[in-house]
Design an enzyme around this catalytic site. Structure first.
Site, PDB file in Angstrom:
ATOM      1  N   ARG A  83       0.835  -1.209   0.000  1.00 20.48           N
ATOM      2  CA  ARG A  83       0.000   0.000   0.000  1.00 20.48           C
ATOM      3  C   ARG A  83       0.862   1.248   0.000  1.00 20.48           C
ATOM      4  O   ARG A  83       0.591   2.226  -0.708  1.00 20.48           O
ATOM      5  CB  ARG A  83      -0.922   0.000   1.228  1.00 20.48           C
ATOM      6  N   ARG A 117       2.940   8.063  12.315  1.00 16.82           N
ATOM      7  CA  ARG A 117       1.838   7.218  12.772  1.00 16.82           C
ATOM      8  C   ARG A 117       2.232   5.766  13.054  1.00 16.82           C
ATOM      9  O   ARG A 117       1.532   5.065  13.796  1.00 16.82           O
ATOM     10  CB  ARG A 117       0.680   7.249  11.762  1.00 16.82           C
ATOM     11  N   TYR A 138      18.016  11.195   4.217  1.00 13.18           N
ATOM     12  CA  TYR A 138      19.358  11.688   4.522  1.00 13.18           C
ATOM     13  C   TYR A 138      19.868  12.434   3.295  1.00 13.18           C
ATOM     14  O   TYR A 138      19.102  13.083   2.592  1.00 13.18           O
ATOM     15  CB  TYR A 138      20.229  10.494   4.946  1.00 13.18           C
ATOM     16  N   ARG A 191      26.074  25.087  10.245  1.00 13.79           N
ATOM     17  CA  ARG A 191      26.728  24.748   8.965  1.00 13.79           C
ATOM     18  C   ARG A 191      26.116  23.458   8.431  1.00 13.79           C
ATOM     19  O   ARG A 191      26.740  22.411   8.437  1.00 13.79           O
ATOM     20  CB  ARG A 191      28.239  24.581   9.172  1.00 13.79           C
ATOM     21  N   LYS A 209      19.973  11.597  10.580  1.00 17.78           N
ATOM     22  CA  LYS A 209      21.091  10.766  11.037  1.00 17.78           C
ATOM     23  C   LYS A 209      20.598   9.637  11.937  1.00 17.78           C
ATOM     24  O   LYS A 209      21.050   8.489  11.826  1.00 17.78           O
ATOM     25  CB  LYS A 209      22.096  11.625  11.809  1.00 17.78           C
ATOM     26  N   GLU A 280      26.978  17.286  15.118  1.00 16.58           N
ATOM     27  CA  GLU A 280      26.706  17.304  13.680  1.00 16.58           C
ATOM     28  C   GLU A 280      26.557  18.729  13.159  1.00 16.58           C
ATOM     29  O   GLU A 280      25.790  19.524  13.702  1.00 16.58           O
ATOM     30  CB  GLU A 280      25.416  16.520  13.404  1.00 16.58           C
ATOM     31  N   ASP A 281      27.292  19.045  12.113  1.00 17.24           N
ATOM     32  CA  ASP A 281      27.154  20.295  11.363  1.00 17.24           C
ATOM     33  C   ASP A 281      27.310  21.547  12.227  1.00 17.24           C
ATOM     34  O   ASP A 281      26.525  22.494  12.129  1.00 17.24           O
ATOM     35  CB  ASP A 281      25.819  20.318  10.609  1.00 17.24           C
ATOM     36  N   ASP A 303      30.919  13.812  13.794  1.00 17.17           N
ATOM     37  CA  ASP A 303      30.889  13.052  12.546  1.00 17.17           C
ATOM     38  C   ASP A 303      31.529  13.817  11.396  1.00 17.17           C
ATOM     39  O   ASP A 303      32.163  13.220  10.534  1.00 17.17           O
ATOM     40  CB  ASP A 303      29.442  12.680  12.201  1.00 17.17           C
ATOM     41  N   ASP A 304      31.372  15.134  11.364  1.00 18.27           N
ATOM     42  CA  ASP A 304      31.952  15.912  10.264  1.00 18.27           C
ATOM     43  C   ASP A 304      33.474  15.865  10.301  1.00 18.27           C
ATOM     44  O   ASP A 304      34.128  15.856   9.257  1.00 18.27           O
ATOM     45  CB  ASP A 304      31.482  17.368  10.340  1.00 18.27           C
ATOM     46  N   ALA A 340      40.049  23.625   3.972  1.00 13.50           N
ATOM     47  CA  ALA A 340      40.732  23.533   5.268  1.00 13.50           C
ATOM     48  C   ALA A 340      39.758  23.793   6.413  1.00 13.50           C
ATOM     49  O   ALA A 340      40.133  24.331   7.453  1.00 13.50           O
ATOM     50  CB  ALA A 340      41.906  24.515   5.323  1.00 13.50           C
ATOM     51  N   ALA A 343      36.013  19.459   8.216  1.00 15.74           N
ATOM     52  CA  ALA A 343      36.091  18.164   7.530  1.00 15.74           C
ATOM     53  C   ALA A 343      37.475  17.951   6.940  1.00 15.74           C
ATOM     54  O   ALA A 343      38.072  16.876   7.076  1.00 15.74           O
ATOM     55  CB  ALA A 343      35.029  18.084   6.441  1.00 15.74           C
ATOM     56  N   ASN A 459      28.852  17.857   0.198  1.00 19.67           N
ATOM     57  CA  ASN A 459      27.410  17.608   0.063  1.00 19.67           C
ATOM     58  C   ASN A 459      26.638  18.917   0.065  1.00 19.67           C
ATOM     59  O   ASN A 459      27.100  19.904   0.629  1.00 19.67           O
ATOM     60  CB  ASN A 459      26.931  16.736   1.228  1.00 19.67           C
ATOM     61  N   ASN A 504      30.264   8.214   1.622  1.00 20.86           N
ATOM     62  CA  ASN A 504      29.354   8.839   2.570  1.00 20.86           C
ATOM     63  C   ASN A 504      29.656   8.391   3.993  1.00 20.86           C
ATOM     64  O   ASN A 504      29.967   7.224   4.233  1.00 20.86           O
ATOM     65  CB  ASN A 504      27.898   8.468   2.203  1.00 20.86           C
TER      66      ASN A 504
END
Length: 618
Positions: A83, A117, A138, A191, A209, A280-281, A303-304, A340, A343, A459, A504
């Site tokens: 469905r 839901r 993502y 960022r 994430k 993150e970011d 993570d970056d 620079a 990352a 990205n 990634n």
């Protein structure tokens, strides 16, 4: 046993152990226990954690007062999936001639409504079809979602802490209903995916994430928490947008900013002492500083900085394999790094550590490794002649004496550096779409490598330094290419394919989180991150690597995550950091071999299956 199904698995070594040791600590038990609820009827249907929709059996409908509240036809999980697929197909048909952003955003809305839901079905679909839906929940769609989040917002997900909450955070964390939280992703929205300052709308990246933590690593969705820390925004559009949902004031800076992050971290770990927090970011000026501030005190990572670094190192090692060389040749690779920021610096540090380890892991090896990197930012080649250099970048600034023979100077352009150095690898982490222009790619044709490698890792796809079509057509069909977001493979003609690898972070961060959780490690060490990267580098077969495939397909993500988690746990044990998880204490964890650690990992990964629900009146 209808409501309690258990499998007991014992290895031969464990069987020997149980003859004279505590039986329980050597048994891996996999149980599907019923879920006890103190609610009935519509309260269950309106709760996404417990709602099964049309899949409630007649017995459950009677037991939970649901009879008459649902259509009479009891559907299987597969029928529910069909469905859902039908709804998606209608979207594709309706927007067939429309902009691609419109189609992906419409798909995101449908997935988001399902998430609201019925969480179990949402994660079942995401897990089974991760290759299809990861780009929606993502990268790259999440960037578009964050840009439009204030307009898309319908119901809250996660927690929001702001500058207005100073002094209240220790109490606020108890507003979250879960007594146990295993994984938190936090962002300040400064960022987001190279899109810049999106303020409170950056919560979308934390949500995306954690969806992958559930789908790829099997972290229980009732034990994850996305967090937005809103310290204002410097985005002029958002400051004047009447629909914007965040604080409409300029970002806090300096000690004020740090004090708010300090308060949040203290509050989180006070309530959930064993939680893992992924940053993150965060913009560059805060990302590295906060990482160093907290990494030896809390179970956290960025993570970056660290995830991107690990994936890039895995790709670099894969590129060496594609040249049909040994890993000992990695420290001989000349690498030009465009970017620079946090990352780029993370990749430089991780790659340098890897080179040094291969060379012998001594002071001389560490110094020698720095000579292989050429770092170029918006002002050109970074050398010791530059007046102001970030402390994190300073160790990679070229000595003037080292570059004289290359006819280069401080501030030399990226094209000049590529032309003179003739590097093995051109690595982009600049967040500048199209930075690798035709002129730069033509210069890269002069690479002395047998398999020149281009990593356009920024990205989303609009920020990629070049497309795979540009890379293969200009540099040549023998290159290795990887991007941060997904591109299609390139038809090179005559039956040949130019493989577009997706470098990634998704390949690593779920395994790092899961491995840290199950090891019970007090911190996330450089060695654990290194083990994760090397595990990923070794995942591909020799035949695949020679073809130019250095990263696996996303459809394998759950298997990759298990193996990465095993590598992380093994390294934590080796470094004497592991303290165990639940019934598996550190002593018993240390007795397991790798096969048994893998079994331990598999049996602690949540699976999106509907639980049996039992009502109990408190």
């Amino acid at each position: 046993m209808s409501n309690l199904y258990c499998q007991i698995r014992l290895s031969s070594n464990q069987i020997k152990g149980v003859l004279y040791k505590n039986l329980r600590s050597f048994i891996t038990i996999e149980c599907h226990r019923p879920t006890i609820l103190n609610k009935k009827g519509v309260d269950i249907l309106h709760n996404p954690w417990f709602n099964k929709g049309t899949s409630f059996s007649l017995t459950e409908r009677d037991r939970l007062d649901l009879r008459g509240l649902l259509p009479p036809n009891v559907q299987t999980e597969q029928q529910q999936i069909e469905r859902f697929k039908t709804d998606l197909e209608k979207i594709e048909m309706n927007y067939m001639d429309g902009p691609s952003d419109t189609v992906t955003l419409a798909k995101w809305r449908i997935l988001n409504r399902l998430h609201d839901r019925n969480e179990t079905m949402y994660y079942k679909i995401l897990t089974k079809q991760i290759k299809e839906f990861a780009p929606i929940v993502y990268t790259p769609t999440v960037g578009l979602v964050c840009q439009k989040y204030s307009g898309l917002f319908r119901r809250p997900r996660g927690m929001y802490f702001s500058a207005a909450d100073r002094g209240e955070m220790m109490a606020m964390v108890y507003n979250w209903p879960a007594d146990q939280v295993d994984m938190i992703v936090v962002t300040d929205g400064s960022r987001i995916m190279g899109l810049g300052d999106l303020g409170v709308q950056g919560i979308g990246i934390a949500i995306g994430k954690l969806d992958l933590y559930v789908a790829a690593a099997g972290i229980n969705p009732q034990r994850v928490l996305p967090i937005m820390i809103d310290v204002g925004t410097n985005n002029e559009t958002l400051l004047t947008d009447p629909l914007y949902l965040g604080l409409q004031e300029n970002r806090l800076e300096g000690d004020e900013y740090i004090s708010i992050i300090d308060e949040l971290m203290e509050a989180l770990f006070n309530r959930w002492p064993h939680v893992i927090v992924q940053f993150e970011d965060f913009q560059h000026k805060w990302a590295s500083m906060l990482l160093e501030r907290y990494r030896n005190t809390y179970r956290m990572f960025n993570d970056d900085v660290q995830g991107t670094a690990g994936v890039a190192v895995a790709g670099l090692l894969g590129a060496v394999r594609a040249q049909e060389k040994m890993m000992i040749d990695f420290p001989k690779q000349n690498i030009v790094v465009a970017g620079a920021g946090s990352a780029g610096v993370g990749v430089l540090k991780a790659a340098r550590r890897t080179m040094a380890r291969i060379l012998g892991n001594n002071k001389h090896a560490f110094q020698s490794a720095r000579h292989q990197f050429w770092v170029v930012d918006v002002n050109g080649l970074i050398t010791e002649d530059r007046e102001s250099i970030d402390d994190d970048v300073k160790p990679f600034a070229k000595k003037v004496s080292d570059i004289r023979c290359w006819r280069l100077r401080e501030g030399a352009s990226l094209r000049e550096v590529v032309q003179e150095v003739k590097p093995d690898v051109l690595l982009g982490l600049s967040a500048v779409g199209g930075l690798f222009s035709k002129e730069i790619l033509e210069a890269f044709r002069g690479s002395t490598s047998t398999r020149p490698t281009i990593f356009a890792l920024s990205n989303p796809t609009t920020n990629a330094e070049c497309t795979p079509e540009e890379a293969f057509s200009i540099v040549g069909k023998n290159i290795i290419y990887a991007s941060g977001s997904l591109f299609k493979d390139v038809d090179l003609g005559n039956g040949e394919i130019g493989y577009c690898n997706q470098g990634n972070n998704m390949y690593l961060f779920p395994g790092i989180g899961l491995g840290t959780l199950l090891s019970g490690s007090r911190i996330i060490s450089d060695g654990m991150l290194q083990a994760a990267a090397e595990c990923l580098a070794e995942y591909m077969s020799e035949d695949e690597v020679v073809k130019g495939i250095i990263f696996p397909p996303l459809s394998s993500i759950r298997d990759i995550t298990k193996k990465v988690a095993v590598a992380v746990i093994s390294e934590a044990i080796k470094e004497d950091l592991a303290e165990g998880y639940r019934e598996m204490n550190s002593r018993d964890l240390k007795r397991l071999n790798k096969e048994e650690i893998l079994l331990h990992v598999e049996n602690n990964m949540w699976k999106p299956d509907y639980p049996t629900l039992i009502y109990k009146n408190d």
